[in-house]
Design a protein around this motif. Structure first.
Motif, PDB file in Angstrom:
ATOM      1  N   ALA A  67      10.604  31.227  34.955  1.00 30.46           N
ATOM      2  CA  ALA A  67      11.916  32.063  34.979  1.00 30.46           C
ATOM      3  C   ALA A  67      12.209  33.470  34.466  1.00 30.46           C
ATOM      4  CB  ALA A  67      13.271  31.285  35.023  1.00 30.46           C
ATOM      5  N   SER A  68      11.204  33.486  33.459  1.00 31.53           N
ATOM      6  CA  SER A  68      11.538  34.611  32.666  1.00 31.53           C
ATOM      7  C   SER A  68      10.653  35.942  33.231  1.00 31.53           C
ATOM      8  CB  SER A  68      10.994  34.223  31.245  1.00 31.53           C
ATOM      9  OG  SER A  68       9.626  34.055  31.091  1.00 31.53           O
ATOM     10  N   LEU A 213      11.820  32.391  24.523  1.00 34.33           N
ATOM     11  CA  LEU A 213      13.132  31.280  24.247  1.00 34.33           C
ATOM     12  C   LEU A 213      14.491  32.041  24.359  1.00 34.33           C
ATOM     13  CD1 LEU A 213      11.064  29.762  21.410  1.00 34.33           C
ATOM     14  CD2 LEU A 213      11.131  28.961  23.733  1.00 34.33           C
ATOM     15  N   PRO A 214      14.799  33.031  23.657  1.00 39.29           N
ATOM     16  CA  PRO A 214      16.212  33.280  23.988  1.00 39.29           C
ATOM     17  C   PRO A 214      16.551  33.782  25.364  1.00 39.29           C
ATOM     18  CG  PRO A 214      14.990  34.676  22.192  1.00 39.29           C
ATOM     19  CD  PRO A 214      13.941  34.102  22.861  1.00 39.29           C
ATOM     20  N   ILE A 215      15.592  34.011  26.264  1.00 40.44           N
ATOM     21  CA  ILE A 215      15.928  33.865  27.780  1.00 40.44           C
ATOM     22  C   ILE A 215      16.004  32.430  28.326  1.00 40.44           C
ATOM     23  CG2 ILE A 215      14.878  34.664  30.033  1.00 40.44           C
ATOM     24  CD1 ILE A 215      13.863  37.093  28.596  1.00 40.44           C
ATOM     25  N   CYS A 216      15.045  31.724  28.142  1.00 44.32           N
ATOM     26  CA  CYS A 216      14.796  30.539  28.777  1.00 44.32           C
ATOM     27  C   CYS A 216      15.865  29.136  28.099  1.00 44.32           C
ATOM     28  CB  CYS A 216      13.507  30.056  28.947  1.00 44.32           C
ATOM     29  SG  CYS A 216      12.439  31.150  30.005  1.00 44.32           S
ATOM     30  N   ILE A 339      23.974  29.168  49.496  1.00 44.73           N
ATOM     31  CA  ILE A 339      25.083  29.929  49.074  1.00 44.73           C
ATOM     32  C   ILE A 339      24.974  30.269  47.694  1.00 44.73           C
ATOM     33  CG2 ILE A 339      27.708  30.261  49.137  1.00 44.73           C
ATOM     34  CD1 ILE A 339      27.554  28.396  51.545  1.00 44.73           C
ATOM     35  N   TYR A 340      25.102  29.188  46.688  1.00 50.42           N
ATOM     36  CA  TYR A 340      24.961  29.344  45.294  1.00 50.42           C
ATOM     37  C   TYR A 340      23.846  30.066  44.695  1.00 50.42           C
ATOM     38  CZ  TYR A 340      22.375  25.408  43.703  1.00 50.42           C
ATOM     39  OH  TYR A 340      21.464  24.251  43.439  1.00 50.42           O
ATOM     40  N   THR A 341      22.623  29.877  45.429  1.00 50.16           N
ATOM     41  CA  THR A 341      21.482  30.634  45.005  1.00 50.16           C
ATOM     42  C   THR A 341      21.487  31.927  45.247  1.00 50.16           C
ATOM     43  OG1 THR A 341      20.278  28.481  45.334  1.00 50.16           O
ATOM     44  CG2 THR A 341      19.299  30.553  45.364  1.00 50.16           C
ATOM     45  N   MET A 342      22.173  32.427  46.227  1.00 51.69           N
ATOM     46  CA  MET A 342      22.301  33.788  46.325  1.00 51.69           C
ATOM     47  C   MET A 342      23.217  34.680  45.288  1.00 51.69           C
ATOM     48  SD  MET A 342      23.482  33.734  50.473  1.00 51.69           S
ATOM     49  CE  MET A 342      24.080  35.547  50.369  1.00 51.69           C
ATOM     50  N   TYR A 343      24.230  33.654  44.508  1.00 56.06           N
ATOM     51  CA  TYR A 343      24.899  34.315  43.646  1.00 56.06           C
ATOM     52  C   TYR A 343      24.071  34.125  42.381  1.00 56.06           C
ATOM     53  CZ  TYR A 343      29.103  34.787  46.616  1.00 56.06           C
ATOM     54  OH  TYR A 343      29.865  35.266  47.443  1.00 56.06           O
ATOM     55  N   GLN A 348      20.981  36.505  37.241  1.00 55.93           N
ATOM     56  CA  GLN A 348      19.840  36.578  36.861  1.00 55.93           C
ATOM     57  C   GLN A 348      19.216  37.987  36.905  1.00 55.93           C
ATOM     58  OE1 GLN A 348      17.391  33.622  39.098  1.00 55.93           O
ATOM     59  NE2 GLN A 348      17.426  32.000  37.836  1.00 55.93           N
ATOM     60  N   TYR A 349      19.474  38.653  37.739  1.00 60.42           N
ATOM     61  CA  TYR A 349      18.893  40.017  37.846  1.00 60.42           C
ATOM     62  C   TYR A 349      19.617  40.860  36.830  1.00 60.42           C
ATOM     63  CZ  TYR A 349      18.423  44.732  39.560  1.00 60.42           C
ATOM     64  OH  TYR A 349      17.874  46.180  39.390  1.00 60.42           O
TER      65      TYR A 349
END
Length: 470
Positions: A67-68, A213-216, A339-343, A348-349
């Protein structure tokens, strides 16, 4: 519509091939389910799904390092190979540490999950190599490379299906054969991915651990809560009722995976495009296209639900007919994920992830509490509704987060209307499943509506024709 989707040819081509790979991968699981529901006992099939549920929940212990890559790709353009290699080393260190801790408390873990030491170790091996495989895929996808990655994804899907069916059929212990057939191809793909990653120039750098680590770490409560939300219902049914009921519930969930498959394909194509549009100052394009995106998705889900009786019949047969009553709630709960994935993609961006964990934990806690009370007093079927309520909490929570942090590009009112429509569809489908003639008429009307819609909106047809030509 076409002008909102204009993008680089490489991105389109890559998205198409990854979409095909995703369809084949998830489709293999879907198509082989009728085989397993017929050669495995309900108890064994339920136990296997309990194993998968705990794999899903424990996978968060690897911190979902891939995810990072969204931010790291931008921050370490000139040394990204070293970053990926450093994450591979961190991945194995994390999994080894968690394996040792879990085995140290194996009696407590067995009492809670019903999994012995062997299956615990298998889960952590699966987690370790699956994440390596994911690191490789995500890296390839960001650079619009697809050939090797797509071959591996499709290869794993085919080998897993064939090997799992063979081992489940010929082994005395069908559960063991099914698990080995599921895990072994992923381990091999992980080893191959690791060899490709370390073949590139780069070297291990401890400083990248300090970056990731601070990101994840803030994601852990969020991801753990989501994984619990996706898997807790089956685990609680297994603990409170039995594996046979897990088997019935799992058949309905597998049918619902058709929706999850569509979400995965759409999100893999939508997220890179959304990122490009925002970076180039064209957020308005995202706002407009999001409506088409949601509407077309909802129409597709509606059509799938009209065919739910046939789906359940094919997937499980007569012995799993009770799964039909769970289908609308489970499938529309899965639809909430888009729907919630779009948000979440926006959060994340823009690195606005501070509130993500709070919303996810609220949803997971609500799911656990409602499941416990509901299953205890009303039976295992209520778990479908409690999970839907939890997804509703996620949708509303993430809409509010994006609104609070002022990073929104979607029209929130349209998202709320979509959610309300999903909730109203549940009683409709439960009613129409008992009226075959009306359901058949609804299918005909639905097909005519889709045909007329596509004729009226010729741009949609031109869009797909143009993409197919490329």
């Amino acid at each position: 519509m076409c002008k909102y989707m204009s993008s680089d040819r490489r991105a389109i081509k890559s998205g198409v091939f990854y979409g095909i790979a995703s369809v084949v991968s998830a489709g293999a699981v879907f198509l082989t389910t009728p085989f397993f529901t017929r050669i495995m006992s309900k108890s064994s099939y339920g136990a296997y799904n309990n194993f998968l549920s705990w794999y899903t929940m424990l996978s968060v212990l690897s911190f979902n390092l891939y995810a990072s890559l969204i931010s790291a790709k931008r921050d370490f353009k000139n040394d990204f190979d070293s970053y990926i290699q450093s994450l591979c080393v961190l991945n194995f260190c994390l999994v080894l540490a968690w394996t040792i801790i879990t085995l140290a408390f194996n009696h407590l873990f067995f009492r809670f999950t019903g999994l012995n030491d062997f299956y615990i170790c298998i889960i952590f091996v699966y987690i370790a190599f699956q994440q390596i495989f994911m690191l490789f895929q995500v890296n390839e996808r960001f650079d619009y490379r697809y050939k090797v990655s797509v071959i591996l994804i499709i290869g794993v899907a085919i080998v897993t299906s064939v090997l799992s069916m063979g081992l489940a059929f010929f082994c005395k212990d069908a559960l063991l054969g099914r698990v080995i057939g599921q895990v072994l191809p992923t381990v091999i793909a992980g080893i191959m991915s690791m060899s490709l990653i370390f073949r590139k120039k780069g070297r291990f750098r401890l400083t990248y651990w300090k970056y990731v680590l601070p990101i994840c770490l803030p994601y852990i409560p969020h991801l753990l809560s989501l994984n619990i939300l996706n898997a807790l219902d089956k685990s609680m049914i297994a603990a409170m009722v039995g594996n046979e009921e897990v088997a019935i519930y799992s058949v309905a969930y597998t049918c619902g995976s058709v929706v999850s498959l569509v979400i995965g394909v759409l999100n893999n194509a939508f997220t890179p495009w959304m990122t490009e549009q925002i970076e180039s100052g064209k957020s308005r394009n995202v706002t407009i296209f999001a409506k088409y995106y949601l509407l077309l998705f909802e129409l597709l889900v509606f059509g799938i639900l009209l065919l739910a009786p046939e789906l359940v019949s094919v997937m499980g047969g007569e012995q799993y007919s009770d799964a039909l009553s769970l289908m609308p709630t489970i499938m529309l709960g899965c639809a909430m994920q888009l729907i919630y994935t779009m948000y979440v993609n926006l959060e994340q961006y823009y690195k606005k992830t501070a509130y993500m964990a709070i919303v996810s934990m609220m949803a997971a806690l609500a799911n656990y509490g409602l499941n416990y009370i509901g299953i205890l007093y009303f039976g295992y079927q209520v778990a479908a509704m409690t999970t839907l309520i939890s997804y509703l909490i996620l949708v509303i929570g993430h809409i509010l987060i994006v609104k609070r942090t002022r990073i929104g590009v979607y029209q929130d009112s349209f998202s709320y209307i979509t959610v309300a429509a999903n909730l109203l569809e549940i009683p409709f489908f439960l009613w129409i499943y008992d009226h075959s003639i009306l359901r058949l008429a609804s299918i005909v009307i639905y097909l005519l509506f889709i045909f007329c819609l596509m004729l009226k909106n010729k741009q949609i047809l031109l869009f797909f024709k143009e993409r197919a030509g490329r």
